[in-house]
Design a protein around this motif. Structure first.
Motif, PDB file in Angstrom:
ATOM      1  N   TYR A  86      74.102  94.524   7.132  1.00 17.72           N
ATOM      2  CA  TYR A  86      73.515  95.587   7.543  1.00 17.72           C
ATOM      3  C   TYR A  86      73.964  95.493   9.179  1.00 17.72           C
ATOM      4  O   TYR A  86      73.714  94.092  10.024  1.00 17.72           O
ATOM      5  N   PRO A  87      74.049  96.203   9.904  1.00 14.84           N
ATOM      6  CA  PRO A  87      74.830  97.429   8.347  1.00 14.84           C
ATOM      7  C   PRO A  87      75.680  97.506   8.117  1.00 14.84           C
ATOM      8  O   PRO A  87      76.615  96.488   8.066  1.00 14.84           O
ATOM      9  N   HIS A  88      76.276  98.491   7.126  1.00 15.35           N
ATOM     10  CA  HIS A  88      77.588  98.422   6.242  1.00 15.35           C
ATOM     11  C   HIS A  88      78.922  98.464   7.516  1.00 15.35           C
ATOM     12  O   HIS A  88      79.305  99.163   8.055  1.00 15.35           O
ATOM     13  N   GLY A 113      69.629  98.319   2.542  1.00 18.29           N
ATOM     14  CA  GLY A 113      70.210  96.826   3.174  1.00 18.29           C
ATOM     15  C   GLY A 113      68.570  96.844   4.007  1.00 18.29           C
ATOM     16  O   GLY A 113      68.188  97.941   4.392  1.00 18.29           O
ATOM     17  N   GLU A 114      68.610  95.201   4.204  1.00 21.51           N
ATOM     18  CA  GLU A 114      67.071  94.791   6.039  1.00 21.51           C
ATOM     19  C   GLU A 114      68.356  93.688   6.154  1.00 21.51           C
ATOM     20  O   GLU A 114      68.880  93.517   5.603  1.00 21.51           O
ATOM     21  N   ALA A 149      71.651  92.336   1.956  1.00 20.93           N
ATOM     22  CA  ALA A 149      72.187  94.435   1.650  1.00 20.93           C
ATOM     23  C   ALA A 149      72.567  94.282   0.472  1.00 20.93           C
ATOM     24  O   ALA A 149      73.558  92.634  -0.052  1.00 20.93           O
TER      25      ALA A 149
END
Length: 403
Positions: free
Chosen positions: A233-235, A367-368, A372
């Motif tokens: 997270y992020p992807h 996600g957090e 994710a």
């Protein structure tokens, strides 16, 4: 029905002759709809769709081979010169195979005029068939090609749209190939699931997935993403040499290739006992996915499907372009990304209607910080609804390590 991976003499499995005939006819039918006098394609997937031929993966970004399909005539394959004799020997369904005239994607000097020679040859063929005044659909256009087309007064049209539209509805043989390709990933996921433990690196998981798929009969493995822990997270859409740790969520994406037909297949696991937070994150991605899948049937609108997913404001972004490929649906066939595309970027403004025989991959992500989940299913649109062809369980967050 899923068949064996090999063609055999004692029963009919996938009919490759029919596959090639049907794909060529679908292309011809779409050319007629689009009013094209010919198609000139450079994309390896499009060349394969029309001719039933391929070359090694090393050639895929070189624009070194191409195919011309004049209206009402047989396709002409322009192959890398040294490969022409073997193609003539091994591909008897093609009547006309010639050496390509290529500048090796600009690495030869433009002053040599190779691209000009190639288009000059194309124009002479069109003249033979009385098609020189008709539009020619081209799927990939470089500056040197554009200049040559202008010099020889070729009316260029968007051939990529023609090819994409020809491929939307899958034949029974195409669906069989897609199911076998997915079955390979089903099996490889079992090996990966049992391999993920603390101390294993993402690139080791990546290597195992590729190895197992080749053992199962993959022609090529286009992509494996392996993403774990707080890297998810992020992807990032890739893999690294990160060491997987106790409690990490781990997700993978696999683009397998069996006789040209691709997968797009995400699964998420947890290395240890899932926490309540991780279960909540996973469930959100899963519910978004299956709320959308349950909408699939002939006549359904892609706008209705995408409304099952959060828009960019709900996701905390500034615009829809920033969320591209987080919640998305796309066609999959001989091309990894194909029509229809289902996303907030396009489906509300330009909805498309689903039809029987389409094959879609739907994927969701949530996600957090620190965790994710990414899940994806491949779905065939059937007469009455849908059929999911990706079989590895995903209805709950599975643990790879029960300590």
């Amino acid at each position: 029905m899923t068949y064996g991976t090999m063609a055999v003499d004692h029963e009919m499995r996938i009919d490759y002759d029919k596959l090639r005939r049907d794909r060529l006819q679908k292309t011809r039918d779409q050319m007629e709809k689009d009013g094209l006098g010919a198609l000139l394609v450079y994309d390896p997937d499009n060349i394969r769709y029309i001719t039933g031929t391929k070359l090694g993966e090393w050639s895929d970004n070189k624009l070194a081979r191409y195919c011309l399909l004049p209206r009402g005539k047989d396709p002409i394959l322009f192959e890398i010169g040294s490969a022409v004799p073997s193609k003539k020997m091994l591909c008897p369904w093609l009547k006309d195979i010639r050496p390509a005239k290529t500048d090796m994607r600009g690495t030869m000097s433009p002053e040599l005029g190779t691209i000009d020679y190639s288009i000059q040859e194309i124009v002479s063929i069109l003249k033979e068939h009385g098609l020189e005044e008709e539009p020619v659909g081209v799927d990939i256009l470089t500056v040197s090609l554009m200049n040559a087309f202008q010099k020889h007064n070729v009316r260029v049209a968007d051939g990529q749209q023609t090819m994409l539209n020809a491929q939307v509805i899958k034949t029974p043989e195409e669906i069989q190939l897609l199911e076998i390709s997915a079955a390979m990933v089903d099996g490889a996921y079992w090996d990966v699931f049992n391999y993920i433990k603390p101390g294993v690196k993402e690139n080791e998981v990546y290597a195992l997935m590729r190895k197992r798929l080749y053992e199962l009969g993959a022609e090529n493995v286009h992509n494996v993403n392996v993403i774990s822990g707080d890297r998810a997270y992020p992807h990032p859409h890739d893999f690294s040499d990160r060491i997987i740790r106790p409690g990490d969520m781990v997700f993978l994406d696999v683009v397998n290739d069996f006789n040209g037909y691709k997968t797009c297949y995400y699964r998420t696991f947890v290395c240890g006992r899932p926490t309540e937070r991780q279960k909540r994150i996973y469930k959100k991605a899963y519910d978004w996915l299956y709320d959308a899948i349950k909408m699939i049937k002939p006549g359904a609108s892609t706008a209705d499907i995408v409304k099952c997913w959060p828009d960019y404001k709900e996701m905390g972004y500034e615009n829809e372009y920033e969320t591209l490929a987080l919640q998305i649906g796309h066609g999959v066939g001989i091309s990894h990304w194909a029509k229809p595309i289902i996303s907030h970027q396009n489906s509300i403004k330009q909805p498309e209607i689903l039809e029987e025989g389409m094959h879609l991959a739907l994927e969701t992500y949530y996600g957090e910080e620190g965790d994710a989940a990414r899940i994806e299913e491949q779905v065939v649109v059937t007469k009455d609804g849908y059929k999911v062809i990706t079989k590895f369980p995903c209805d709950e967050l599975l643990s790879t390590w029960d300590y």
